[in-house]
Design a protein around this motif. Structure first.
Motif, PDB file in Angstrom:
ATOM      1  N   UNK A 256       0.868  -1.089  -0.020  1.00  0.00           N
ATOM      2  CA  UNK A 256      -0.052   0.100   0.067  1.00  0.00           C
ATOM      3  C   UNK A 256       1.069   1.104   0.266  1.00  0.00           C
ATOM      4  N   UNK A 257       1.125   1.912  -1.330  1.00  0.00           N
ATOM      5  CA  UNK A 257       2.144   2.895  -1.338  1.00  0.00           C
ATOM      6  C   UNK A 257       2.201   3.634  -2.647  1.00  0.00           C
ATOM      7  N   UNK A 258       3.116   4.576  -2.878  1.00  0.00           N
ATOM      8  CA  UNK A 258       3.071   5.131  -4.106  1.00  0.00           C
ATOM      9  C   UNK A 258       4.084   4.886  -4.881  1.00  0.00           C
ATOM     10  N   UNK A 259       4.037   4.953  -6.180  1.00  0.00           N
ATOM     11  CA  UNK A 259       5.003   4.809  -7.144  1.00  0.00           C
ATOM     12  C   UNK A 259       5.508   6.045  -8.040  1.00  0.00           C
ATOM     13  N   UNK A 260       6.712   6.471  -7.846  1.00  0.00           N
ATOM     14  CA  UNK A 260       7.258   7.614  -8.854  1.00  0.00           C
ATOM     15  C   UNK A 260       8.163   7.035  -9.896  1.00  0.00           C
ATOM     16  N   UNK A 261       7.931   7.863 -10.901  1.00  0.00           N
ATOM     17  CA  UNK A 261       9.198   7.639 -11.912  1.00  0.00           C
ATOM     18  C   UNK A 261      10.028   8.807 -12.002  1.00  0.00           C
ATOM     19  N   UNK A 262      11.338   8.502 -11.837  1.00  0.00           N
ATOM     20  CA  UNK A 262      12.478   9.271 -11.727  1.00  0.00           C
ATOM     21  C   UNK A 262      13.181   9.554 -12.919  1.00  0.00           C
ATOM     22  N   UNK A 263      14.201  10.431 -13.378  1.00  0.00           N
ATOM     23  CA  UNK A 263      15.133  10.409 -14.218  1.00  0.00           C
ATOM     24  C   UNK A 263      16.096   9.287 -14.077  1.00  0.00           C
ATOM     25  N   UNK A 264      16.619   8.499 -15.229  1.00  0.00           N
ATOM     26  CA  UNK A 264      17.674   7.419 -15.166  1.00  0.00           C
ATOM     27  C   UNK A 264      18.865   8.077 -14.613  1.00  0.00           C
ATOM     28  N   UNK A 265      19.197   9.394 -14.494  1.00  0.00           N
ATOM     29  CA  UNK A 265      20.556   9.936 -14.076  1.00  0.00           C
ATOM     30  C   UNK A 265      20.587   9.588 -12.523  1.00  0.00           C
ATOM     31  N   UNK A 266      19.200   9.338 -11.854  1.00  0.00           N
ATOM     32  CA  UNK A 266      19.354   9.126 -10.441  1.00  0.00           C
ATOM     33  C   UNK A 266      20.264   8.022 -10.097  1.00  0.00           C
ATOM     34  N   UNK A 267      21.046   8.004  -9.455  1.00  0.00           N
ATOM     35  CA  UNK A 267      22.146   6.833  -9.063  1.00  0.00           C
ATOM     36  C   UNK A 267      22.521   6.601  -7.640  1.00  0.00           C
ATOM     37  N   UNK A 268      22.253   7.409  -6.869  1.00  0.00           N
ATOM     38  CA  UNK A 268      22.457   7.056  -5.231  1.00  0.00           C
ATOM     39  C   UNK A 268      21.463   7.229  -4.288  1.00  0.00           C
ATOM     40  N   UNK A 269      21.390   6.750  -3.254  1.00  0.00           N
ATOM     41  CA  UNK A 269      20.290   7.124  -2.149  1.00  0.00           C
ATOM     42  C   UNK A 269      21.341   7.356  -0.869  1.00  0.00           C
ATOM     43  N   UNK A 270      20.949   8.102  -0.002  1.00  0.00           N
ATOM     44  CA  UNK A 270      21.267   8.160   1.336  1.00  0.00           C
ATOM     45  C   UNK A 270      19.654   8.189   2.119  1.00  0.00           C
ATOM     46  N   UNK A 271      19.721   7.557   3.290  1.00  0.00           N
ATOM     47  CA  UNK A 271      18.459   7.539   4.066  1.00  0.00           C
ATOM     48  C   UNK A 271      18.984   7.525   5.564  1.00  0.00           C
ATOM     49  N   UNK A 272      17.710   7.801   6.415  1.00  0.00           N
ATOM     50  CA  UNK A 272      18.036   7.501   7.682  1.00  0.00           C
ATOM     51  C   UNK A 272      16.836   6.820   8.500  1.00  0.00           C
ATOM     52  N   UNK A 273      17.014   5.570   8.543  1.00  0.00           N
ATOM     53  CA  UNK A 273      16.176   4.449   8.753  1.00  0.00           C
ATOM     54  C   UNK A 273      16.867   3.191   8.984  1.00  0.00           C
ATOM     55  N   UNK A 274      16.151   2.086   8.901  1.00  0.00           N
ATOM     56  CA  UNK A 274      16.878   0.756   9.079  1.00  0.00           C
ATOM     57  C   UNK A 274      17.623   0.567   7.785  1.00  0.00           C
TER      58      UNK A 274
END
Length: 403
Positions: A256-274
């Motif tokens: 149960x959530x949301x889906x986004x399409x981002x540009x293919x240039x996106x390459x890395x993620x940083x997060x605060x969580x598990x």
């Protein structure tokens, strides 16, 4: 851990804890604020002790405006034949919710207005609506630009690529078979209303299979918030989901959530969580709460049979970045699950071998209110009820900003 103490317990069979050094740290918003050594008496096997936390730790925990995390580690004090000094043998955490924080005030014009369309490769109608830093397709209500970041979405997402456990053993545990028979893998998204006014954009619609009566009626409400936008989602399960006349059994919803399409240039993620590895609602106890970073490609778990993978639960915030594009910052209110990959859940579902997964040219970002657990139904019992998604009216919220 108590409010002002931590409980240290030794589960060792015969050795005491003289070979261990204890240390603590407090992270605020994913950054280490203070840290130090923790004085712990030597414990015999089976013994425990309540140890006061240092004043610096208590002060840092009490002063946060976001989640603060106290981590206590037991590490080897000297080199051993099996591991070097500093090797962590045990750890525990306490997460302290934030103090009341002042809500950012927007200095933008919050009046929705029409703007001209510009080509960017994403499908849209000619007319668009601007609201704060966001630009929306006037026909679908989808967000197509946030600041200078081009994107597309969201759509309500209820499906995931089945895991081996979703296929299960026997008819009772084969919930993936039910998903296919009830067309959860072929959902259509209908837009009923796009209403811009009163300083917000309200989009309502229905997500459902074409030929079955069950579905989800939803409303997505967008409001400006400083340099970002806040999205509140209301989703209500309608139609016969339980003991359906064509299946004579309940339909479990995997996501149960949301889906986004981002540009293919996106390459890395940083997060605060598990993290740092994948986590699900029934499999996260070995993960820490902290700040982590990874490439989108490294988020993928290369199972021999492609299936759902790479989820992260209890995420407080997430940033997706790439060369030549603004980064996307997502803040939970208070938490969300996320996955990010270069192929869709449907691509995962269709692939029989890992080499069949190819870059789609976009990054598909799931920001979920919930995803059901992994379970063990391929060799054991059905997924326990507490790890399933309740089919009830649900509201959740996120804040998005392009930086």
């Amino acid at each position: 851990m108590g409010r002002d103490t931590v409980r240290i317990a030794s589960d060792r069979h015969s050795a005491d804890t003289a070979d261990l050094a204890f240390r603590w740290s407090v992270e605020a918003d994913g950054e280490i604020a203070v840290s130090g050594a923790l004085s712990v008496p030597v414990l015999a096997p089976g013994e425990s002790a309540e140890v006061p936390i240092p004043d610096a730790a208590a002060t840092a925990l009490a002063s946060g405006t976001r989640d603060t995390v106290l981590t206590v580690e037991a590490a080897l004090a000297a080199d051993e034949v099996w591991a070097p000094a500093g090797h962590v043998v045990a750890w525990g955490q306490r997460v302290v919710p934030p103090a009341a924080a002042e809500k950012p005030q927007s200095d933008r014009d919050t009046t929705p207005r029409a703007v001209s369309s510009r080509g960017d490769g994403f499908p849209r109608s000619q007319a668009e609506i601007a609201l704060g830093p966001g630009v929306f397709d006037a026909a679908t209500g989808r967000l197509v630009r946030l600041g200078d970041l081009e994107l597309d979405g969201p759509v309500l997402d209820l499906y995931r690529a089945p895991t081996e456990n979703d296929h299960g053993q026997g008819e009772t545990n084969n919930i993936a078979g039910v998903w296919r028979k009830t067309m959860l893998h072929r959902l259509l998204h209908r837009i009923d209303e796009v209403d811009a006014g009163d300083g917000r954009l309200r989009v309502s619609g229905r997500t459902a299979p074409r030929t079955h009566p069950h579905g989800v009626a939803w409303t997505m409400t967008w409001t400006p918030d400083g340099d970002g936008v806040v999205l509140e989602v209301d989703a209500d399960f309608v139609g016969p989901w339980s003991d359906t006349p064509y299946m004579h059994r309940d339909i479990l919803v995997p996501r149960l959530g949301l889906l986004f399409g981002l540009p293919g240039a996106a390459e890395r993620v940083t997060w605060f969580g598990r993290g740092p590895g994948e986590t699900y609602v029934d499999s996260f106890e070995a993960s820490r709460v902290g700040r982590f970073a990874a490439s989108i490609d490294d988020l993928q778990v290369p199972y021999p049979v492609p299936q759902e993978n790479g989820n992260h639960v209890q995420t407080r915030w997430l940033e997706v970045a790439g060369a030549g594009i603004p980064s996307l910052r997502v803040d939970g209110r208070p938490e969300f699950d996320f996955t990010a990959r270069r192929w869709s859940s449907h691509d995962l579902d269709r692939a029989a071998k890992p080499h069949e997964l190819v870059d789609s040219g976009r990054v598909w970002l799931n920001l979920d209110h919930a995803q059901q657990g992994v379970g063990s139904a391929s060799v054991g019992p059905a997924l326990p009820e507490q790890y399933r998604i309740p089919r009830e009216r649900t509201t959740w919220s996120l804040r998005l900003e392009a930086r």
